[in-house]
Every structure is written in structure tokens, then in C-alpha cells.
Motif scaffolding. Sequence first.
Motif, PDB file in Angstrom:
ATOM      1  N   PHE A  14       0.844  -1.183   0.000  1.00  0.00           N
ATOM      2  CA  PHE A  14       0.000   0.000   0.000  1.00  0.00           C
ATOM      3  C   PHE A  14       0.889   1.245   0.000  1.00  0.00           C
ATOM      4  O   PHE A  14       1.779   1.380   0.845  1.00  0.00           O
ATOM      5  CB  PHE A  14      -0.917   0.009   1.226  1.00  0.00           C
ATOM      6  N   LEU A  15       0.647   2.146  -0.956  1.00  0.00           N
ATOM      7  CA  LEU A  15       1.489   3.327  -1.102  1.00  0.00           C
ATOM      8  C   LEU A  15       0.934   4.496  -0.295  1.00  0.00           C
ATOM      9  O   LEU A  15      -0.270   4.741  -0.298  1.00  0.00           O
ATOM     10  CB  LEU A  15       1.575   3.728  -2.580  1.00  0.00           C
ATOM     11  N   PRO A  16       1.803   5.252   0.382  1.00  0.00           N
ATOM     12  CA  PRO A  16       1.348   6.393   1.190  1.00  0.00           C
ATOM     13  C   PRO A  16       0.855   7.534   0.313  1.00  0.00           C
ATOM     14  O   PRO A  16       1.467   7.869  -0.704  1.00  0.00           O
ATOM     15  CB  PRO A  16       2.609   6.790   1.965  1.00  0.00           C
ATOM     16  N   LEU A  17      -0.257   8.147   0.716  1.00  0.00           N
ATOM     17  CA  LEU A  17      -0.849   9.222  -0.074  1.00  0.00           C
ATOM     18  C   LEU A  17       0.025  10.466  -0.104  1.00  0.00           C
ATOM     19  O   LEU A  17      -0.092  11.285  -1.012  1.00  0.00           O
ATOM     20  CB  LEU A  17      -2.232   9.572   0.496  1.00  0.00           C
ATOM     21  N   LYS A  18       0.912  10.637   0.885  1.00  0.00           N
ATOM     22  CA  LYS A  18       1.719  11.847   0.966  1.00  0.00           C
ATOM     23  C   LYS A  18       2.942  11.804   0.059  1.00  0.00           C
ATOM     24  O   LYS A  18       3.611  12.815  -0.124  1.00  0.00           O
ATOM     25  CB  LYS A  18       2.147  12.087   2.419  1.00  0.00           C
ATOM     26  N   ASP A  19       3.257  10.652  -0.502  1.00  0.00           N
ATOM     27  CA  ASP A  19       4.386  10.536  -1.419  1.00  0.00           C
ATOM     28  C   ASP A  19       4.127  11.410  -2.646  1.00  0.00           C
ATOM     29  O   ASP A  19       3.037  11.385  -3.223  1.00  0.00           O
ATOM     30  CB  ASP A  19       4.559   9.070  -1.833  1.00  0.00           C
ATOM     31  N   GLU A  20       5.120  12.199  -3.065  1.00  0.00           N
ATOM     32  CA  GLU A  20       4.921  13.158  -4.148  1.00  0.00           C
ATOM     33  C   GLU A  20       4.590  12.474  -5.475  1.00  0.00           C
ATOM     34  O   GLU A  20       3.774  12.968  -6.254  1.00  0.00           O
ATOM     35  CB  GLU A  20       6.169  14.040  -4.299  1.00  0.00           C
ATOM     36  N   VAL A  21       5.238  11.352  -5.758  1.00  0.00           N
ATOM     37  CA  VAL A  21       4.938  10.625  -6.996  1.00  0.00           C
ATOM     38  C   VAL A  21       3.510  10.097  -6.961  1.00  0.00           C
ATOM     39  O   VAL A  21       2.756  10.214  -7.937  1.00  0.00           O
ATOM     40  CB  VAL A  21       5.936   9.465  -7.205  1.00  0.00           C
ATOM     41  N   VAL A  22       3.125   9.538  -5.819  1.00  0.00           N
ATOM     42  CA  VAL A  22       1.768   9.012  -5.669  1.00  0.00           C
ATOM     43  C   VAL A  22       0.748  10.138  -5.804  1.00  0.00           C
ATOM     44  O   VAL A  22      -0.288   9.979  -6.458  1.00  0.00           O
ATOM     45  CB  VAL A  22       1.610   8.300  -4.309  1.00  0.00           C
ATOM     46  N   LYS A  23       1.036  11.290  -5.217  1.00  0.00           N
ATOM     47  CA  LYS A  23       0.120  12.430  -5.312  1.00  0.00           C
ATOM     48  C   LYS A  23      -0.072  12.857  -6.760  1.00  0.00           C
ATOM     49  O   LYS A  23      -1.171  13.231  -7.172  1.00  0.00           O
ATOM     50  CB  LYS A  23       0.651  13.598  -4.473  1.00  0.00           C
ATOM     51  N   GLY A  24       0.995  12.797  -7.551  1.00  0.00           N
ATOM     52  CA  GLY A  24       0.882  13.144  -8.964  1.00  0.00           C
ATOM     53  C   GLY A  24      -0.003  12.165  -9.719  1.00  0.00           C
ATOM     54  O   GLY A  24      -0.811  12.562 -10.567  1.00  0.00           O
ATOM     55  N   ILE A  25       0.150  10.879  -9.403  1.00  0.00           N
ATOM     56  CA  ILE A  25      -0.697   9.859 -10.038  1.00  0.00           C
ATOM     57  C   ILE A  25      -2.146  10.041  -9.612  1.00  0.00           C
ATOM     58  O   ILE A  25      -3.071   9.939 -10.425  1.00  0.00           O
ATOM     59  CB  ILE A  25      -0.194   8.445  -9.671  1.00  0.00           C
ATOM     60  N   GLU A  41      -9.190   5.059  -2.007  1.00  0.00           N
ATOM     61  CA  GLU A  41      -8.387   4.323  -1.035  1.00  0.00           C
ATOM     62  C   GLU A  41      -6.911   4.464  -1.403  1.00  0.00           C
ATOM     63  O   GLU A  41      -6.568   4.917  -2.497  1.00  0.00           O
ATOM     64  CB  GLU A  41      -8.778   2.837  -1.041  1.00  0.00           C
ATOM     65  N   ALA A  42      -6.050   4.059  -0.490  1.00  0.00           N
ATOM     66  CA  ALA A  42      -4.621   4.087  -0.776  1.00  0.00           C
ATOM     67  C   ALA A  42      -4.321   3.168  -1.959  1.00  0.00           C
ATOM     68  O   ALA A  42      -4.869   2.070  -2.066  1.00  0.00           O
ATOM     69  CB  ALA A  42      -3.830   3.638   0.452  1.00  0.00           C
ATOM     70  N   MET A  43      -3.481   3.638  -2.854  1.00  0.00           N
ATOM     71  CA  MET A  43      -3.108   2.838  -4.015  1.00  0.00           C
ATOM     72  C   MET A  43      -2.326   1.606  -3.568  1.00  0.00           C
ATOM     73  O   MET A  43      -1.533   1.671  -2.629  1.00  0.00           O
ATOM     74  CB  MET A  43      -2.259   3.689  -4.962  1.00  0.00           C
ATOM     75  N   GLN A  44      -2.577   0.482  -4.219  1.00  0.00           N
ATOM     76  CA  GLN A  44      -1.865  -0.736  -3.843  1.00  0.00           C
ATOM     77  C   GLN A  44      -1.163  -1.351  -5.045  1.00  0.00           C
ATOM     78  O   GLN A  44      -1.675  -1.316  -6.165  1.00  0.00           O
ATOM     79  CB  GLN A  44      -2.801  -1.755  -3.195  1.00  0.00           C
ATOM     80  N   ILE A  45       0.018  -1.881  -4.790  1.00  0.00           N
ATOM     81  CA  ILE A  45       0.817  -2.555  -5.812  1.00  0.00           C
ATOM     82  C   ILE A  45       0.695  -4.060  -5.603  1.00  0.00           C
ATOM     83  O   ILE A  45       0.891  -4.555  -4.488  1.00  0.00           O
ATOM     84  CB  ILE A  45       2.303  -2.154  -5.726  1.00  0.00           C
ATOM     85  N   LEU A  46       0.355  -4.790  -6.662  1.00  0.00           N
ATOM     86  CA  LEU A  46       0.238  -6.242  -6.581  1.00  0.00           C
ATOM     87  C   LEU A  46       1.294  -6.905  -7.457  1.00  0.00           C
ATOM     88  O   LEU A  46       1.565  -6.444  -8.571  1.00  0.00           O
ATOM     89  CB  LEU A  46      -1.151  -6.711  -7.027  1.00  0.00           C
ATOM     90  N   HIS A  47       1.852  -7.994  -6.943  1.00  0.00           N
ATOM     91  CA  HIS A  47       2.865  -8.752  -7.670  1.00  0.00           C
ATOM     92  C   HIS A  47       2.371 -10.181  -7.856  1.00  0.00           C
ATOM     93  O   HIS A  47       2.110 -10.891  -6.886  1.00  0.00           O
ATOM     94  CB  HIS A  47       4.190  -8.751  -6.898  1.00  0.00           C
ATOM     95  N   VAL A  74     -17.201   2.972  -6.552  1.00  0.00           N
ATOM     96  CA  VAL A  74     -17.892   3.266  -7.804  1.00  0.00           C
ATOM     97  C   VAL A  74     -17.000   3.024  -9.013  1.00  0.00           C
ATOM     98  O   VAL A  74     -17.477   2.665 -10.089  1.00  0.00           O
ATOM     99  CB  VAL A  74     -18.428   4.715  -7.805  1.00  0.00           C
ATOM    100  N   ALA A  75     -15.692   3.201  -8.851  1.00  0.00           N
ATOM    101  CA  ALA A  75     -14.780   3.064  -9.992  1.00  0.00           C
ATOM    102  C   ALA A  75     -13.481   2.397  -9.560  1.00  0.00           C
ATOM    103  O   ALA A  75     -13.059   2.503  -8.404  1.00  0.00           O
ATOM    104  CB  ALA A  75     -14.479   4.429 -10.604  1.00  0.00           C
ATOM    105  N   THR A  76     -12.864   1.716 -10.511  1.00  0.00           N
ATOM    106  CA  THR A  76     -11.571   1.068 -10.289  1.00  0.00           C
ATOM    107  C   THR A  76     -10.634   1.438 -11.429  1.00  0.00           C
ATOM    108  O   THR A  76     -11.021   1.387 -12.597  1.00  0.00           O
ATOM    109  CB  THR A  76     -11.716  -0.466 -10.245  1.00  0.00           C
ATOM    110  N   VAL A  77      -9.417   1.818 -11.081  1.00  0.00           N
ATOM    111  CA  VAL A  77      -8.383   2.074 -12.079  1.00  0.00           C
ATOM    112  C   VAL A  77      -7.269   1.052 -11.869  1.00  0.00           C
ATOM    113  O   VAL A  77      -6.691   0.965 -10.784  1.00  0.00           O
ATOM    114  CB  VAL A  77      -7.810   3.501 -11.967  1.00  0.00           C
ATOM    115  N   LEU A  78      -7.012   0.254 -12.901  1.00  0.00           N
ATOM    116  CA  LEU A  78      -5.918  -0.716 -12.873  1.00  0.00           C
ATOM    117  C   LEU A  78      -4.789  -0.189 -13.747  1.00  0.00           C
ATOM    118  O   LEU A  78      -5.001   0.105 -14.926  1.00  0.00           O
ATOM    119  CB  LEU A  78      -6.384  -2.079 -13.401  1.00  0.00           C
ATOM    120  N   MET A  79      -3.608  -0.076 -13.175  1.00  0.00           N
ATOM    121  CA  MET A  79      -2.438   0.399 -13.913  1.00  0.00           C
ATOM    122  C   MET A  79      -1.451  -0.748 -14.068  1.00  0.00           C
ATOM    123  O   MET A  79      -1.050  -1.365 -13.077  1.00  0.00           O
ATOM    124  CB  MET A  79      -1.799   1.577 -13.167  1.00  0.00           C
TER     125      MET A  79
END
Length: 215
Positions: A14-25, A41-47, A74-79
Motif C-alpha cells: 500500500f502506497l502512502p498518499l503523501k508521497d509526491e509521486v503518488v500524489k501526482g498519479i 483508497e490508498a493505491m496498492q501494488i500487486l505482484h 464506484v470506480a476502479t483504475v488498474l495500472m
Amino acid sequence: MYSTVKIGSLSVVFLPLKDEVVKGIEARVAAWTFLPPENGEAMQILHYENGQKYEPHYDYFHDKANQELGGHRVATVLMYLSNVEKGGETVFPDSEAKEIQPKDDTWSDCAKKGYAVKPRKGDALLFFSLHPNATTDQNSLHGSCPVIEGEKWSATKWIHVRNFDKPVRVSKGGCVDENENCPQWAASGECQKNPLYMVGSKEASGYCRKSCNIC
């Protein structure tokens, strides 16, 4: 600080919302979906490693308890963060479009059972779990097909109907907009496309009532 957990056999960060890169995304996701960052919700990285998958499921909730914080998803974004040599597709088994999507031998057997999207590094997939009238969309059932060759990295962003940080929203009331982007969203047709957020329902008033000219 990053938080790592296990979901089944999958590694999830789970990525912190305060991270500058995450905030840009987050800002780009908000501009794409017309849903504010605070609803997410907080963005999550799956492997996913060889053979790993995610069984078909819905992102909306089936109980009231999970809806207390932000309401339904309501919505999901998969990157997609990596290419996968074979397999790892996102599949929608109940999609009405599955019958008309051509597929050759580069698709896995799992992907051939529904409408599917191949994971390609740099691509993103947006889909909604609710209809414009706020009812749940049964066709949003989706899963991740098993990785056959290679490995899969992806980022998931779930976005709710309301602010996810606050259990109870206190409406300003009256004929007002509660987001500075409301005029822009209304001009682009979001009052009709996304009425649950823009206009509201019997349970909760919308955030852009003034710009949608309903009061």
C-alpha cells in the motif's frame, strides 16, 4: 512508510498518499475519472508470479458495514506496471462484449472466457462498478487470469462514491457546489454521466447541485 501485506499468496504494497509521486498519479486519476482524490483508497501494488491469479469478484460491497466509510466503490483504475509474456489478463466473464472480441492463440484460455484486457506496461484500465443510477453493475465481475509466462506487476486504485477519509459527510446544504471543479464537470456532461456524485440521491445530496441546476 510503505505497508506490505499478503492477500492469499499475492504480495501487496500500500502506497502512502503523501508521497509526491503518488500524489501526482492521484491527480491524474482524479482528472480522468472526474472523481476527487479524497474519495479514493490508498493505491496498492500487486505482484503476481507464475501461476498466480485473482479469482473473479466485484469491487462494490455486499454489506452495509463496508459502505459506512465512503459508500460503494464506484470506480476502479488498474495500472499495468510490467509486460507479461503470456497470461495475466484482466477478464470480465459476464461482459456483454465478450462474444464480439476477437482472440487468437496469444490469449490464455482464461481470457477467452470473457472480455479481456492484456497487461501492457504503461497502460491503464478504468471501469465502473455502479450504473449511473447508483445500482450495482453485475457485469463488472472481473478477475486476473493466471500468469503463464513471466510475472505481473500492477497498481490498483479504488474510488468510492463519497470521501473515504470521513465516515460521515456533513453537507453544506442549500444550493451550493462543494467542489471547485463542479462548473467544469457540469459543462462536460457529468451531471448526466455521474449523477450519484454530482446530483445525489435520496440518502445524500450531491456535491455539485448548483452547477447541475437542480436547486
